[in-house]
Every structure is written in structure tokens, then in C-alpha cells.
Design a protein around this motif. Structure first.
Motif, PDB file in Angstrom:
ATOM      1  N   PRO A   5      -6.209  29.095 -54.274  1.00  0.00           N
ATOM      2  CA  PRO A   5      -7.400  29.266 -53.688  1.00  0.00           C
ATOM      3  C   PRO A   5      -7.535  30.788 -53.490  1.00  0.00           C
ATOM      4  O   PRO A   5      -6.608  31.619 -53.384  1.00  0.00           O
ATOM      5  CB  PRO A   5      -7.434  28.513 -52.597  1.00  0.00           C
ATOM      6  N   ASP A   6      -8.750  31.213 -53.166  1.00  0.00           N
ATOM      7  CA  ASP A   6      -9.193  32.641 -52.634  1.00  0.00           C
ATOM      8  C   ASP A   6      -8.755  32.804 -51.298  1.00  0.00           C
ATOM      9  O   ASP A   6      -8.867  32.089 -50.468  1.00  0.00           O
ATOM     10  CB  ASP A   6     -10.777  32.748 -52.496  1.00  0.00           C
ATOM     11  N   SER A  44     -11.044  32.919 -48.479  1.00  0.00           N
ATOM     12  CA  SER A  44     -12.259  31.832 -48.531  1.00  0.00           C
ATOM     13  C   SER A  44     -13.438  32.657 -48.633  1.00  0.00           C
ATOM     14  O   SER A  44     -14.586  32.212 -47.657  1.00  0.00           O
ATOM     15  CB  SER A  44     -12.189  31.190 -47.154  1.00  0.00           C
ATOM     16  N   SER A  54      -7.373  25.193 -48.899  1.00  0.00           N
ATOM     17  CA  SER A  54      -7.278  24.926 -50.322  1.00  0.00           C
ATOM     18  C   SER A  54      -8.704  25.051 -51.022  1.00  0.00           C
ATOM     19  O   SER A  54      -9.787  25.156 -50.419  1.00  0.00           O
ATOM     20  CB  SER A  54      -6.942  23.333 -50.471  1.00  0.00           C
ATOM     21  N   GLN A  55      -8.842  24.960 -52.293  1.00  0.00           N
ATOM     22  CA  GLN A  55     -10.082  25.340 -53.114  1.00  0.00           C
ATOM     23  C   GLN A  55     -10.936  24.095 -52.706  1.00  0.00           C
ATOM     24  O   GLN A  55     -12.233  23.973 -52.649  1.00  0.00           O
ATOM     25  CB  GLN A  55     -10.199  25.715 -54.319  1.00  0.00           C
ATOM     26  N   GLU A  67     -12.454  24.361 -49.101  1.00  0.00           N
ATOM     27  CA  GLU A  67     -13.421  25.200 -48.957  1.00  0.00           C
ATOM     28  C   GLU A  67     -14.724  24.794 -49.706  1.00  0.00           C
ATOM     29  O   GLU A  67     -15.901  24.912 -48.979  1.00  0.00           O
ATOM     30  CB  GLU A  67     -12.910  26.597 -49.793  1.00  0.00           C
TER      31      GLU A  67
END
Ligand code: PLP
Length: 372
Positions: free
Chosen positions: A67-68, A71, A265-266, A269
Motif C-alpha cells: 500500500p501507499d 495513505s 492496507s490498501q 484505506e
């Protein structure tokens, strides 16, 4: 004995790990023949996430990617939603993750080998002693007043040269009362400006008291204040683990260093972003729970029970030594509630039927909690 057994038997945790209380998660519902079971032991939202959230996360497939770490989408959405700079927001795996980041950055063992101090009210959120202990700091617990409120005067008096962080929990879990804006601001003004004051507002969306403190307003005014919020409660995303802190840049820069990489986690988010985009639906659900909370509170008081101001999604029963017995009786009715030693029982607001069954039990229970 094999060498791996010898090695495993020889490991020793840091001394603090042996001393820490174990986090006792809310028990799953008890199964009783012929009765639907309800879990009222973890202050969860009994309602599932809104449909748009479920749809959005079902459509995601890019789990081969990390993930980013910042966020960015969520922080940008929150910045618009709260009218704060995105740079002031740090996300975490739940607000507990965000709290650990704050403690990692500001409290632990000092260079002189002694532990920093973290002050908080007690009883309060039971993860606090664990988080503080694991950070290497020392807990300074200040007893609540008999009606379940923070004793801010005593907390201010407990500040020493070693105090690094103060945790304020509003509404207080498990007792329910809020901190007022006026008393909180007065308190912040008495605290040295190099002590971090965390305002944990996990249940903020459930608050209806007009004089309640707003952590965001405090963060705007005071560079040592951090507001802590979560998607676990009002948004019903506890299982996805996403929360955040908000603080001015001078403080936030240190949180970024301490932040766990890729903590959100994506899926979490994306869920949080979509839930914010549909906040009107979240508000409707929260209002239905607030209505239920008020029905339960009024019902208990109507029975003559003492109930502290309940501003979260739970009520506190000051049952003392009868706590375990009451929890057992609730279990026999397929309700899992949360007993805290010989202090009291916290009952989360759940489905209408669960709340009614809880009130029915109280109506026949002969040892009601009284104000002390
Ligand atoms: C006061 C308070 N703060 C923080 C949390 C942690 O919530 P989460 O880590 O799910 O955001 C809870 C959960 O019960 C809580 O009661």
C-alpha cells in the motif's frame, strides 16, 4: 532435548513484557439454545459497513503491491473532511496503531536509563498500560472520580519532570463521560508545553453533549496536542484497522519517523475513503445507535440504576463485586458483556433486540449499581 528446544526455552523477553497485563479481548457471544447470541463486549458497531464500502473493497485486486505508506488518498480525503492540512495527519493500523506511533516517538526509556512517565486516568482504555509499558515508559494512573470522570486537577498535579505524554480519553472507555471543552483547555494550559497531550476521541461521532471538547479545535490552538480518531467505531470498520492522529507539523514530523511502514492496507484505506464520501449514511447509523444508547440509559435510570453520563456506544454499570455474577447472568441470556474485575461491567450498545434483552435482565436483577 534438541538444540532448537534448548534455544526456545532459553529466550527471555524484556522484563516489562512479563509485568504487563494481558489484553483481554471482548468474549464472543455465548451460544444458548433457542436464543440469538449478541456480542456486547467490544464496543463494536453492530451494523455492517455501508454498502458502498463493501462494493469498493470487493472490486480491489492489487494486493501484490504494497500500500501507499503515506495513505495519501485517505489523508487527502480527511484533510477535506476535517478542514486540516493533509500534512498534519498520520494514519495507523487503528487508532491504537496511531497511539503506538505517538508513544514510540515521545515516551520510553530516557538516555539516563530511567523511564519517562505517561499519565492517564484509570480506569480507562485497557490497552493504555500495555502500549505505555511496551514503549518502555512508566504508567502513572490517576483514579477517576466516582461518577467515572477524569480528575483533571489530580492529573495536572501528577506532572513531573519525567512526564512526556498525557492521554485523555473522551468519552472515557469504559465509563462513558466526556471531557468538556472548558475543563480540557484549562488543563492543557496548565501542562508544560513540552508534554504531549493526546485526546483520544475513538467515540467522537457518538457524542451529543454540547459542551464536549473537540480535539481538532484543541490541536489547532496548541502545538503539543494530538487528536486521535478511528474508523473502527462510527464507520464500522474495526476489522480493517484504520485510524489516525492529527497534530501540528512541529509534532507530526516526529510521528512520521516512528510510523510503522505500510501500517494501513490498501483495502482499509479505500474503505475509509469511501466511508467518508458517504458520511451522511454513517451519520444515520450512528444516530440510530445514539437513540438506542439513550433508550438503554433512560431504561436503566428508570429502574433506579446509577449510570454515568453515557456519550459513547456503551454504558457502564458500577457493579463492584457483583460484576462477574452479572456477566454470567448475561451470558445465560446469550449476551456477552465485559466485566472488569470487581469494578464494573461495560455493555456495548448493540442490535435493538440485544439492548432490550439486556434491559429485561436488569429489570429482574436485584443488586443495581448505585452512585457512590
Ligand atoms: C478509547 C479507545 N481508544 C482507541 C481504541 C482503539 O480503536 P482502534 O485501534 O480500533 O481504532 C479503542 C477501542 O476500543 C478505544 O476504546
Amino acid at each position: 532435548m534438541t538444540s532448537s528446544e534448548t534455544m526456545a526455552g532459553g529466550v527471555r523477553p524484556r522484563p516489562v513484557v512479563d509485568r504487563l497485563p494481558r489484553y483481554a479481548a471482548g468474549k464472543p457471544p455465548v451460544v444458548v439454545d433457542g436464543l440469538a447470541s449478541y456480542k456486547l463486549s467490544s464496543n463494536e458497531n453492530p451494523l455492517p459497513p455501508i454498502p458502498a464500502v463493501a462494493e469498493a473493497i470487493a472490486a480491489q485486486t492489487d494486493f501484490n503491491r504494497y500500500p501507499d505508506p503515506l495513505s495519501t488518498k485517505l489523508r487527502t480525503a480527511l484533510a477535506g473532511f476535517l478542514d486540516v492540512p493533509a500534512e498534519d495527519i498520520v494514519t495507523g493500523a487503528g487508532s491504537l496503531g496511531a497511539l503506538n506511533q505517538i508513544l514510540a516517538a515521545f515516551a520510553g526509556q530516557n538516555d539516563d536509563g530511567k523511564a519517562d512517565e505517561v499519565i492517564y486516568a484509570w480506569r480507562s482504555f485497557e490497552a493504555y498500560p500495555i502500549c505505555v509499558g511496551l514503549a518502555g515508559a512508566e504508567s502513572v494512573r490517576i483514579p477517576l472520580t466516582p461518577d467515572g470522570r477524569h480528575n483533571l486537577e489530580a492529573m495536572a498535579a501528577a506532572v513531573t519532570m519525567r512526564t512526556k505524554v498525557i492521554l485523555l480519553c473522551t468519552p472515557n472507555n469504559p465509563t462513558g463521560p466526556i471531557l468538556t471543552a472548558e475543563e480540557t483547555e484549562r488543563f492543557i494550559k496548565t501542562v508544560p508545553s513540552d508534554v504531549v497531550v493526546v485526546i483520544d476521541e475513538a467515540y467522537q461521532e457518538f457524542v451529543r453533549a454540547e459542551d464536549a471538547v473537540d480535539g481538532i479545535r484543541m490541536y489547532r490552538k496548541y502545538p503539543n496536542v494530538v487528536a486521535l480518531r478511528t474508523f473502527s467505531k462510527a464507520h464500522g470498520l474495526a476489522g480493517l484497522r484504520v485510524g489516525y492522529s492529527i497534530s501540528q507539523p512541529e509534532l507530526t514530523q516526529h510521528l512520521r519517523v516512528a510510523a510503522t511502514p505500510f501500517a494501513v492496507s490498501q483495502i482499509a484505506e479505500q474503505a475509509a475513503v469511501v466511508s467518508l464520501q458517504n458520511f451522511d449514511q454513517v451519520v444515520e447509523r450512528v444516530q440510530s445507535l445514539v437513540d438506542e444508547r439513550d433508550r438503554v440509559t433512560a431504561g436503566l435510570r428508570g429502574l433506579g440504576w446509577f449510570v454515568p453520563e453515557a456519550q459513547g456506544n456503551f454504558v457502564w454499570l458500577n457493579l463492584g463485586e457483583d460484576s462477574a455474577e452479572f456477566a454470567q447472568l448475561a451470558g445465560e441470556r446469550a449476551l456477552s458483556v465485559r466485566a472488569f474485575g470487581n469494578e464494573g461491567v461495560r455493555v456495548s450498545i448493540g442490535e435493538v433486540e440485544a439492548n432490550t434483552r439486556f434491559l429485561d435482565l436488569c429489570a429482574v436483577y436485584t443488586k443495581p449499581p448505585r452512585g457512590s
